[in-house]
Scaffold this motif. Structure first.
Motif, PDB file in Angstrom:
ATOM      1  N   UNK A  70      12.055  13.676  37.705  1.00 10.62           N
ATOM      2  CA  UNK A  70      11.596  15.281  37.540  1.00 10.62           C
ATOM      3  C   UNK A  70      11.121  15.811  38.621  1.00 10.62           C
ATOM      4  N   UNK A  71      10.323  15.267  39.195  1.00  8.71           N
ATOM      5  CA  UNK A  71       9.560  15.908  40.524  1.00  8.71           C
ATOM      6  C   UNK A  71      10.569  15.805  41.591  1.00  8.71           C
ATOM      7  N   UNK A  72      11.404  14.957  41.974  1.00 10.64           N
ATOM      8  CA  UNK A  72      12.437  14.937  42.764  1.00 10.64           C
ATOM      9  C   UNK A  72      13.671  16.232  42.357  1.00 10.64           C
ATOM     10  N   UNK A  73      13.897  16.320  41.165  1.00  5.57           N
ATOM     11  CA  UNK A  73      14.888  17.587  40.896  1.00  5.57           C
ATOM     12  C   UNK A  73      14.045  18.821  41.042  1.00  5.57           C
ATOM     13  N   UNK A  74      12.779  19.002  40.838  1.00  7.75           N
ATOM     14  CA  UNK A  74      11.870  19.955  41.074  1.00  7.75           C
ATOM     15  C   UNK A  74      11.413  20.258  42.413  1.00  7.75           C
ATOM     16  N   UNK A  75      11.695  19.214  43.466  1.00 11.02           N
ATOM     17  CA  UNK A  75      11.478  19.444  44.792  1.00 11.02           C
ATOM     18  C   UNK A  75       9.821  19.424  44.917  1.00 11.02           C
ATOM     19  N   UNK A  76       9.128  18.544  44.059  1.00 14.65           N
ATOM     20  CA  UNK A  76       7.614  18.628  44.235  1.00 14.65           C
ATOM     21  C   UNK A  76       7.354  17.732  45.399  1.00 14.65           C
ATOM     22  N   UNK A  77       7.404  18.025  46.542  1.00 14.75           N
ATOM     23  CA  UNK A  77       7.093  17.163  47.569  1.00 14.75           C
ATOM     24  C   UNK A  77       6.169  17.765  48.386  1.00 14.75           C
ATOM     25  N   UNK A 118      -5.443   8.917  42.792  1.00 11.24           N
ATOM     26  CA  UNK A 118      -4.574   9.937  43.611  1.00 11.24           C
ATOM     27  C   UNK A 118      -3.762  10.931  43.216  1.00 11.24           C
ATOM     28  N   UNK A 119      -4.274  11.598  41.780  1.00 13.32           N
ATOM     29  CA  UNK A 119      -3.621  12.363  41.138  1.00 13.32           C
ATOM     30  C   UNK A 119      -2.227  12.340  40.788  1.00 13.32           C
ATOM     31  N   UNK A 120      -1.995  10.962  40.832  1.00 16.64           N
ATOM     32  CA  UNK A 120      -0.499  10.520  40.525  1.00 16.64           C
ATOM     33  C   UNK A 120       0.674  10.844  41.616  1.00 16.64           C
ATOM     34  N   UNK A 121      -0.114  11.220  42.807  1.00 10.71           N
ATOM     35  CA  UNK A 121       0.745  11.457  44.039  1.00 10.71           C
ATOM     36  C   UNK A 121       1.278  10.368  44.484  1.00 10.71           C
ATOM     37  N   UNK A 122       2.587   9.960  44.612  1.00 12.72           N
ATOM     38  CA  UNK A 122       3.284   8.754  45.083  1.00 12.72           C
ATOM     39  C   UNK A 122       4.291   8.736  46.013  1.00 12.72           C
ATOM     40  N   UNK A 123       4.327   7.862  46.846  1.00 13.24           N
ATOM     41  CA  UNK A 123       5.018   7.975  48.174  1.00 13.24           C
ATOM     42  C   UNK A 123       6.263   6.865  47.897  1.00 13.24           C
ATOM     43  N   UNK A 124       6.209   5.916  46.956  1.00 11.82           N
ATOM     44  CA  UNK A 124       7.053   4.898  46.674  1.00 11.82           C
ATOM     45  C   UNK A 124       8.503   5.665  46.252  1.00 11.82           C
ATOM     46  N   UNK A 125       9.537   4.814  46.757  1.00  7.31           N
ATOM     47  CA  UNK A 125      10.945   5.462  46.319  1.00  7.31           C
ATOM     48  C   UNK A 125      10.970   6.996  46.608  1.00  7.31           C
ATOM     49  N   UNK A 126      10.147   7.226  47.680  1.00 10.88           N
ATOM     50  CA  UNK A 126      10.229   8.869  47.905  1.00 10.88           C
ATOM     51  C   UNK A 126      10.271   9.122  49.655  1.00 10.88           C
ATOM     52  N   UNK A 127      11.648   8.601  50.104  1.00 11.92           N
ATOM     53  CA  UNK A 127      11.986   8.719  51.398  1.00 11.92           C
ATOM     54  C   UNK A 127      11.595   9.963  52.193  1.00 11.92           C
ATOM     55  N   UNK A 128      11.647  11.113  51.343  1.00 13.23           N
ATOM     56  CA  UNK A 128      11.510  12.224  52.072  1.00 13.23           C
ATOM     57  C   UNK A 128       9.996  12.915  51.928  1.00 13.23           C
ATOM     58  N   UNK A 131       5.450  12.525  46.330  1.00  9.66           N
ATOM     59  CA  UNK A 131       6.044  13.329  45.347  1.00  9.66           C
ATOM     60  C   UNK A 131       4.621  13.602  44.396  1.00  9.66           C
ATOM     61  N   UNK A 132       4.655  14.940  43.994  1.00 10.34           N
ATOM     62  CA  UNK A 132       3.720  15.388  43.143  1.00 10.34           C
ATOM     63  C   UNK A 132       4.205  15.359  41.816  1.00 10.34           C
ATOM     64  N   UNK A 133       3.198  15.115  40.705  1.00 11.04           N
ATOM     65  CA  UNK A 133       3.663  15.233  39.135  1.00 11.04           C
ATOM     66  C   UNK A 133       3.737  16.615  38.746  1.00 11.04           C
ATOM     67  N   UNK A 134       4.712  16.992  37.901  1.00 14.63           N
ATOM     68  CA  UNK A 134       4.390  18.378  37.340  1.00 14.63           C
ATOM     69  C   UNK A 134       3.391  18.882  36.605  1.00 14.63           C
ATOM     70  N   UNK A 135       2.829  19.979  36.713  1.00 16.23           N
ATOM     71  CA  UNK A 135       1.727  20.491  36.281  1.00 16.23           C
ATOM     72  C   UNK A 135       1.675  20.398  34.795  1.00 16.23           C
ATOM     73  N   UNK A 136       2.834  20.875  34.067  1.00  9.65           N
ATOM     74  CA  UNK A 136       2.947  20.668  32.671  1.00  9.65           C
ATOM     75  C   UNK A 136       4.241  19.737  32.465  1.00  9.65           C
ATOM     76  N   UNK A 137       3.896  18.400  32.279  1.00 12.72           N
ATOM     77  CA  UNK A 137       4.743  17.186  31.960  1.00 12.72           C
ATOM     78  C   UNK A 137       5.501  17.682  30.562  1.00 12.72           C
ATOM     79  N   UNK A 138       4.725  18.129  29.414  1.00  8.98           N
ATOM     80  CA  UNK A 138       5.080  18.371  28.060  1.00  8.98           C
ATOM     81  C   UNK A 138       6.220  19.476  28.272  1.00  8.98           C
TER      82      UNK A 138
END
Length: 371
Positions: A70-77, A118-128, A131-138
């Motif tokens: 979801x973060x990838x599709x939204x461009x949350x990098x 780390x606020x869920x900020x994750x670099x694994x499987x994120x070559x670009x 990635x940040x988490x969406x502010x409102x996952x629901x």
């Protein structure tokens, strides 16, 4: 993955009619394959609907989707250089900071409620970039579910998952960050157990259980970011958002871990707090940190005129000497205050792993320092 109940002797069956009115469910977890790499701007509902079609989705199925895509599709990098600033910006509050080798990990509450490293900020499987988490996952789960139901013509639930550790548990598992059309919390109060005893406190976290089950067939290394969970009774009976799963505010029993709680009680501002290491620390290091913490005055208070130092005597034992500035009553009160702060800080350092007994002594001047 399929779970099937094991045969049992009829003589062992529960005597309560409600417990035997239906056979135990058979739960099936089906991986979604062929999705490929998700790019910014992708129509995620269309991609997932295509991958779901061969599985013939049914009413009551729950699709568990890694929040990462979801973060990838939204461009949350963010760039690697911006990562720490992004974590600080996202954090609603900082729970703890821990040093691992030379990297500081901040454990913080994110806007949607969960407390995560780390606020869920994750670099694994994120070559670009991380990635940040969406502010409102629901909200993201609701939008994705609407798109899937429209394309598939069948009402399924959606859970957005992410990997997280749990307090007092070693290792990680997937939890639900967002949910739509899912009974995230299943209230079992008012029912009975297999022996007919009333259930008075049991509220089942069904969304996290669905997320963990799905992770058994997906995960970071498999390249499978989603799985369909089928056969869980009541999984889509009531729409409860995942935000309801987080203990926040007055319901949060553990707002700060042991060290940070005491530091806050001693009046330290967050920027004054030292950073403990993740790995076990030697007693000397923890004693030195206690002295550092104790010497910081409360906001608005003047600096201490007294000084506290660790002294090793001839027997090899360590004690703390608090040196008064002079022989006045004011200096004695100042030294006594510092000594009590030292004892409190030492007590905090002993909560995780007990320190050897460290006496705290007050002396009028350095010449009376016992050796």
């Amino acid at each position: 993955m399929t779970t099937t109940p094991s045969p049992s002797d009829p003589a062992d069956a529960p005597s309560v009619a409600s417990a035997t009115s239906a056979p135990p469910p058979q739960v099936t977890v089906l991986p979604l394959t062929g999705l490929g790499e998700v790019r910014e701007g992708a129509d995620l509902a269309a991609l997932l609907a295509g991958a779901l079609a061969p599985l013939a989705p049914r009413e009551g199925d729950v699709l568990c989707v890694s929040t990462k895509i979801v973060s990838k599709a939204l461009g949350l990098r963010v760039s690697s250089e911006e990562r720490d600033a992004a974590i600080e910006r996202i954090a609603v509050r900082t729970v703890a900071r821990r040093l691992h080798t030379r990297v500081v990990t901040s454990v913080v509450q994110i806007p949607s409620g969960p407390v995560m490293a780390a606020a869920g900020v994750d670099g694994s499987n994120a070559p670009d970039g991380p990635l940040l988490l969406p502010e409102d996952p629901d909200a993201c789960a609701r939008e994705l579910r609407e798109g899937l139901v429209a394309r598939l013509g069948v009402s399924i639930g959606v859970v957005l998952t992410d990997t997280s550790s749990r307090i007092w548990r070693v290792g990680v598992s997937d939890i639900a960050l967002g949910a739509a059309g899912v009974t995230s919390l299943e209230d079992l109060r008012g029912g009975v157990d297999a022996d007919g005893r009333p259930l008075s406190v049991t509220v089942r976290n069904l969304a996290d259980e669905l997320a963990a089950a799905a992770d058994l067939v997906k995960g970071k290394a498999s390249g499978i970011p989603a799985a369909l969970v089928r056969g869980v009774p009541g999984a889509t009976g009531v729409d409860v958002p995942a935000r309801e799963l987080s203990r926040t505010g007055a319901d949060d029993w553990f707002r700060r871990p042991s060290l940070e709680s005491v530091w806050a009680a001693l009046g330290l501002a967050p920027e004054q707090e030292p950073i403990a290491r993740m790995s076990p620390e030697p007693a000397e290091e923890r004693i030195a940190r206690a002295l550092e913490v104790a010497a910081l005055p409360r906001p608005g208070a003047p600096p201490f005129l007294s000084r506290a130092a660790a002294v090793r005597d001839r027997s090899g034992s360590t004690h703390i000497v608090v040196e008064r500035a002079d022989a006045s009553a004011a200096a004695l009160a100042d030294a006594a205050t510092l000594a009590e702060r030292v004892r409190t800080a030492l007590g905090a350092e002993s909560l995780g792993e007990e320190l050897p007994q460290v006496p705290v002594l007050i002396v009028p001047d350095p010449e009376e320092n016992p050796r």
